[in-house]
Motif scaffolding. Structure first.
Motif, PDB file in Angstrom:
ATOM      1  N   ALA A 172      11.061 -13.272  11.942  1.00 26.81           N
ATOM      2  CA  ALA A 172      11.396 -11.754  11.158  1.00 26.81           C
ATOM      3  C   ALA A 172      10.755 -10.607  11.682  1.00 26.81           C
ATOM      4  CB  ALA A 172      11.662 -12.082   9.703  1.00 26.81           C
ATOM      5  N   ALA A 173       9.508 -11.043  11.954  1.00 27.23           N
ATOM      6  CA  ALA A 173       8.424  -9.703  12.195  1.00 27.23           C
ATOM      7  C   ALA A 173       8.282  -9.795  13.495  1.00 27.23           C
ATOM      8  CB  ALA A 173       7.186  -9.971  11.193  1.00 27.23           C
ATOM      9  N   ASN A 174       8.761 -10.352  14.474  1.00 31.56           N
ATOM     10  CA  ASN A 174       8.532 -10.138  16.003  1.00 31.56           C
ATOM     11  C   ASN A 174       8.162  -8.992  16.551  1.00 31.56           C
ATOM     12  OD1 ASN A 174       8.087 -13.153  16.185  1.00 31.56           O
ATOM     13  ND2 ASN A 174      10.193 -13.593  17.321  1.00 31.56           N
ATOM     14  N   TYR A 175       8.958  -7.838  15.905  1.00 33.82           N
ATOM     15  CA  TYR A 175       8.625  -6.816  16.732  1.00 33.82           C
ATOM     16  C   TYR A 175       7.653  -5.839  15.643  1.00 33.82           C
ATOM     17  CZ  TYR A 175      10.125  -2.811  19.650  1.00 33.82           C
ATOM     18  OH  TYR A 175      10.043  -1.828  20.368  1.00 33.82           O
ATOM     19  N   VAL A 176       6.890  -6.445  14.754  1.00 28.67           N
ATOM     20  CA  VAL A 176       6.220  -5.772  14.044  1.00 28.67           C
ATOM     21  C   VAL A 176       4.978  -6.043  14.354  1.00 28.67           C
ATOM     22  CG1 VAL A 176       5.045  -5.622  11.636  1.00 28.67           C
ATOM     23  CG2 VAL A 176       7.607  -6.110  11.889  1.00 28.67           C
ATOM     24  N   ASN A 177       4.021  -4.848  14.983  1.00 32.94           N
ATOM     25  CA  ASN A 177       2.699  -4.907  15.480  1.00 32.94           C
ATOM     26  C   ASN A 177       1.770  -3.929  15.361  1.00 32.94           C
ATOM     27  OD1 ASN A 177       0.858  -6.316  17.043  1.00 32.94           O
ATOM     28  ND2 ASN A 177       1.428  -5.342  19.041  1.00 32.94           N
ATOM     29  N   GLY A 178       0.700  -3.978  14.968  1.00 29.80           N
ATOM     30  CA  GLY A 178      -0.231  -2.780  14.462  1.00 29.80           C
ATOM     31  C   GLY A 178       0.189  -2.371  13.117  1.00 29.80           C
ATOM     32  N   ALA A 179       0.895  -3.062  12.383  1.00 28.23           N
ATOM     33  CA  ALA A 179       1.469  -2.176  11.048  1.00 28.23           C
ATOM     34  C   ALA A 179       0.322  -2.579   9.984  1.00 28.23           C
ATOM     35  CB  ALA A 179       2.456  -2.774  10.710  1.00 28.23           C
ATOM     36  N   THR A 180       0.235  -1.724   8.997  1.00 27.57           N
ATOM     37  CA  THR A 180      -0.377  -1.957   7.712  1.00 27.57           C
ATOM     38  C   THR A 180       0.730  -1.811   6.666  1.00 27.57           C
ATOM     39  OG1 THR A 180      -2.638  -1.235   8.653  1.00 27.57           O
ATOM     40  CG2 THR A 180      -2.307  -1.076   6.126  1.00 27.57           C
ATOM     41  N   LEU A 181       0.626  -3.112   6.200  1.00 32.45           N
ATOM     42  CA  LEU A 181       1.709  -3.010   4.876  1.00 32.45           C
ATOM     43  C   LEU A 181       0.886  -2.868   3.816  1.00 32.45           C
ATOM     44  CD1 LEU A 181       4.647  -3.596   4.114  1.00 32.45           C
ATOM     45  CD2 LEU A 181       4.251  -6.062   4.153  1.00 32.45           C
ATOM     46  N   VAL A 182       1.150  -1.661   2.922  1.00 34.45           N
ATOM     47  CA  VAL A 182       0.587  -1.447   1.725  1.00 34.45           C
ATOM     48  C   VAL A 182       1.294  -2.210   0.424  1.00 34.45           C
ATOM     49  CG1 VAL A 182      -0.152   0.342  -0.054  1.00 34.45           C
ATOM     50  CG2 VAL A 182      -0.285   0.868   2.506  1.00 34.45           C
ATOM     51  N   VAL A 183       0.789  -3.298  -0.431  1.00 32.26           N
ATOM     52  CA  VAL A 183       1.238  -4.022  -1.316  1.00 32.26           C
ATOM     53  C   VAL A 183       0.471  -3.727  -2.364  1.00 32.26           C
ATOM     54  CG1 VAL A 183       2.067  -6.369  -1.863  1.00 32.26           C
ATOM     55  CG2 VAL A 183       1.867  -5.563   0.409  1.00 32.26           C
ATOM     56  N   ASP A 184       0.815  -2.555  -3.315  1.00 35.65           N
ATOM     57  CA  ASP A 184       0.150  -2.111  -4.244  1.00 35.65           C
ATOM     58  C   ASP A 184       0.840  -1.713  -5.443  1.00 35.65           C
ATOM     59  OD1 ASP A 184       1.213   0.456  -3.581  1.00 35.65           O
ATOM     60  OD2 ASP A 184      -0.687   1.437  -3.518  1.00 35.65           O
ATOM     61  N   GLY A 185       2.038  -1.853  -5.773  1.00 34.76           N
ATOM     62  CA  GLY A 185       2.899  -1.768  -6.965  1.00 34.76           C
ATOM     63  C   GLY A 185       3.066  -0.184  -7.148  1.00 34.76           C
ATOM     64  N   GLY A 186       2.553   0.764  -6.225  1.00 36.79           N
ATOM     65  CA  GLY A 186       2.961   1.981  -6.027  1.00 36.79           C
ATOM     66  C   GLY A 186       1.947   2.876  -6.771  1.00 36.79           C
ATOM     67  N   ARG A 187       1.705   4.011  -6.734  1.00 35.20           N
ATOM     68  CA  ARG A 187       0.309   4.631  -7.166  1.00 35.20           C
ATOM     69  C   ARG A 187       0.912   5.773  -8.169  1.00 35.20           C
ATOM     70  NH1 ARG A 187      -2.289   8.652  -3.110  1.00 35.20           N
ATOM     71  NH2 ARG A 187      -3.851   6.929  -2.102  1.00 35.20           N
ATOM     72  N   VAL A 188       0.027   5.888  -9.208  1.00 35.14           N
ATOM     73  CA  VAL A 188       0.399   6.997 -10.371  1.00 35.14           C
ATOM     74  C   VAL A 188      -1.117   7.935  -9.871  1.00 35.14           C
ATOM     75  CG1 VAL A 188       0.095   7.422 -12.691  1.00 35.14           C
ATOM     76  CG2 VAL A 188       1.202   5.536 -11.831  1.00 35.14           C
ATOM     77  N   ARG A 189      -0.671   9.114  -9.832  1.00 40.09           N
ATOM     78  CA  ARG A 189      -1.624  10.172  -9.774  1.00 40.09           C
ATOM     79  C   ARG A 189      -2.662   9.931 -11.008  1.00 40.09           C
ATOM     80  NH1 ARG A 189      -0.872  15.449  -9.990  1.00 40.09           N
ATOM     81  NH2 ARG A 189       0.629  15.300 -11.414  1.00 40.09           N
ATOM     82  N   GLU A 190      -4.100  10.306 -10.423  1.00 38.90           N
ATOM     83  CA  GLU A 190      -5.368  10.213 -11.447  1.00 38.90           C
ATOM     84  C   GLU A 190      -5.159  10.758 -12.713  1.00 38.90           C
ATOM     85  OE1 GLU A 190      -9.357   9.292  -9.647  1.00 38.90           O
ATOM     86  OE2 GLU A 190      -9.254  11.663 -10.033  1.00 38.90           O
ATOM     87  N   ALA A 191      -4.479  12.262 -12.421  1.00 38.70           N
ATOM     88  CA  ALA A 191      -4.559  13.118 -13.704  1.00 38.70           C
ATOM     89  C   ALA A 191      -3.378  12.357 -14.785  1.00 38.70           C
ATOM     90  CB  ALA A 191      -4.010  14.557 -13.237  1.00 38.70           C
ATOM     91  N   GLU A 192      -2.482  11.837 -14.249  1.00 38.13           N
ATOM     92  CA  GLU A 192      -1.604  11.259 -15.176  1.00 38.13           C
ATOM     93  C   GLU A 192      -2.259   9.903 -15.902  1.00 38.13           C
ATOM     94  OE1 GLU A 192       1.981  10.270 -12.982  1.00 38.13           O
ATOM     95  OE2 GLU A 192       2.079  12.494 -12.306  1.00 38.13           O
ATOM     96  N   VAL A 193      -3.122   9.235 -14.978  1.00 42.51           N
ATOM     97  CA  VAL A 193      -3.989   8.061 -15.651  1.00 42.51           C
ATOM     98  C   VAL A 193      -4.850   8.568 -16.839  1.00 42.51           C
ATOM     99  CG1 VAL A 193      -5.514   6.069 -15.151  1.00 42.51           C
ATOM    100  CG2 VAL A 193      -3.903   6.695 -13.389  1.00 42.51           C
ATOM    101  N   ILE A 194      -5.570   9.528 -16.417  1.00 42.48           N
ATOM    102  CA  ILE A 194      -6.367  10.096 -17.499  1.00 42.48           C
ATOM    103  C   ILE A 194      -5.572  10.481 -18.668  1.00 42.48           C
ATOM    104  CG2 ILE A 194      -7.780  11.984 -17.922  1.00 42.48           C
ATOM    105  CD1 ILE A 194      -8.718  11.859 -15.076  1.00 42.48           C
ATOM    106  N   GLN A 195      -4.313  11.159 -18.557  1.00 50.81           N
ATOM    107  CA  GLN A 195      -3.516  11.490 -19.596  1.00 50.81           C
ATOM    108  C   GLN A 195      -3.166  10.425 -20.507  1.00 50.81           C
ATOM    109  OE1 GLN A 195      -0.404  13.862 -18.220  1.00 50.81           O
ATOM    110  NE2 GLN A 195      -1.404  15.556 -17.960  1.00 50.81           N
TER     111      GLN A 195
END
Ligand code: NAP
Length: 281
Positions: free
Chosen positions: A254-277
């Motif tokens: 299924a990934a035969n045409y995927v080459n050189g990719a970086t797949l980010v698997v991180d649950g999505g990011r929250v901005r630092e200021a929002e974490v501090i709040q």
């Protein structure tokens, strides 16, 4: 569970893309650091889908329980004790895959190590050790695997484990972040160097994943742990299988045409200021 002999993937690759595009059955797979944490989950997901697996790391006591559990579940698994900083050991690891299963199809460079210390307290040896494991080890295993893929006249698949620290940097794990950033560029470089030979090289950059190793290094107390949890848009840590599944995808047709990719698997990011709040509430 489906088990299959290590058949010729070269002969069947086009057929597989049509009939079982997400399968890895019969694909001989090396997983470095495959005895613990994310690596053990990767080994399990491949083995349970009929891929013969070799797990490798420095300590037999990390590898044996995982090998035994996979065999008990009906998978085909061998282990090999080696240090990925040793070029000859990486060659020997690939040799073991061929000796046991007749060929090599997939390498997952999952090994990793880090030290949390301020730069001014970091000795040259500590810097060198972290960079050597994460970066040199990935290069040396990739080189040994690519040599084999070329002998087999392709195709081949390499999956490197980076980290979001390799994208965002880290104020606490300096050599780790630098080495994991380099792993992303190594991925892109090898993808373009070896793509013409039918070897695909991709990368996964996990966010915080619940493992013993990471917990002791990256969120050693409850306060940091809560900050890390709040930094994810999904509001939780990832599970080891949530990294293993994308590895299965990247190794499949299924990934035969995927080459050189970086797949980010991180649950999505929250901005630092929002974490501090959120922590201040
Ligand atoms: P882990 O359980 O500590 O796994 C690291 C593995 O690497 C261990 O099995 C270790 O086995 C092996 N290893 C270390 N040095 C080695 C060497 N010189 N030669 C061969 N093997 C070596 O940690 P994990 O959380 O599962 O992490 C797996 C991968 O995901 C790592 O590359 C890590 O950087 C990456 N990652 C993890 C997270 C996370 O939150 N968990 C986030 C981003 C990225 P031995 O001690 O037996 O050698």
């Amino acid at each position: 569970m489906r088990l299959a002999p290590a058949r010729s993937v070269v002969d069947s690759e086009e057929e597989r893309a049509l009939t079982d595009p997400f399968g890895v059955e019969g694909k001989v797979t090396i997983v470095t650091g495959g005895g613990t944490g994310i690596g053990a989950a990767i080994a399990r997901e491949f083995a349970l889908r009929g891929a013969p697996v070799i797990i490798a790391s420095r300590k037999a006591e990390h590898l044996e329980p995982t090998r035994d559990a996979l065999r008990k579940a009906g998978g085909r698994c061998e282990l090999f004790v080696c240090d990925v900083r040793d070029a000859a050991a990486c060659e020997a690891l690939v040799g073991e895959a061929v000796r046991h299963f007749g060929r090599l199809d997939v390498l997952v460079n999952n090994h990793g190590a880090s030290i949390a210390a301020p730069s001014l307290a970091l000795s040259p040896n500590a810097w060198r050790a972290v960079v050597a494991i994460n970066l040199d080890g990935t290069f040396l295993c990739s080189k040994a695997a690519a040599k084999r893929f070329i002998e087999q006249q392709g195709p081949g698949c390499i999956i490197n484990l980076s980290s979001i620290a390799g994208i965002d940097g880290s104020s606490t794990m300096i050599p780790y972040a630098a080495a994991k950033a380099a792993v992303i560029k190594l991925t892109e470089s090898h993808a373009s160097e070896w793509g013409p030979l039918g070897i695909r090289v991709n990368c996964i950059a996990p966010g915080p994943i619940e493992t013993e190793g990471a917990a002791s290094r990256a969120w050693p107390n409850e306060r940091v742990r809560e900050a890390v949890r709040l930094s994810r848009a999904l509001g939780r840590f990832g599970r080891v299988e949530e990294i293993a599944y994308p590895c299965v995808f990247l190794a499949s047709a299924a990934a035969n045409y995927v080459n050189g990719a970086t797949l980010v698997v991180d649950g999505g990011r929250v901005r630092e200021a929002e974490v501090i709040q959120a922590l201040a509430k």
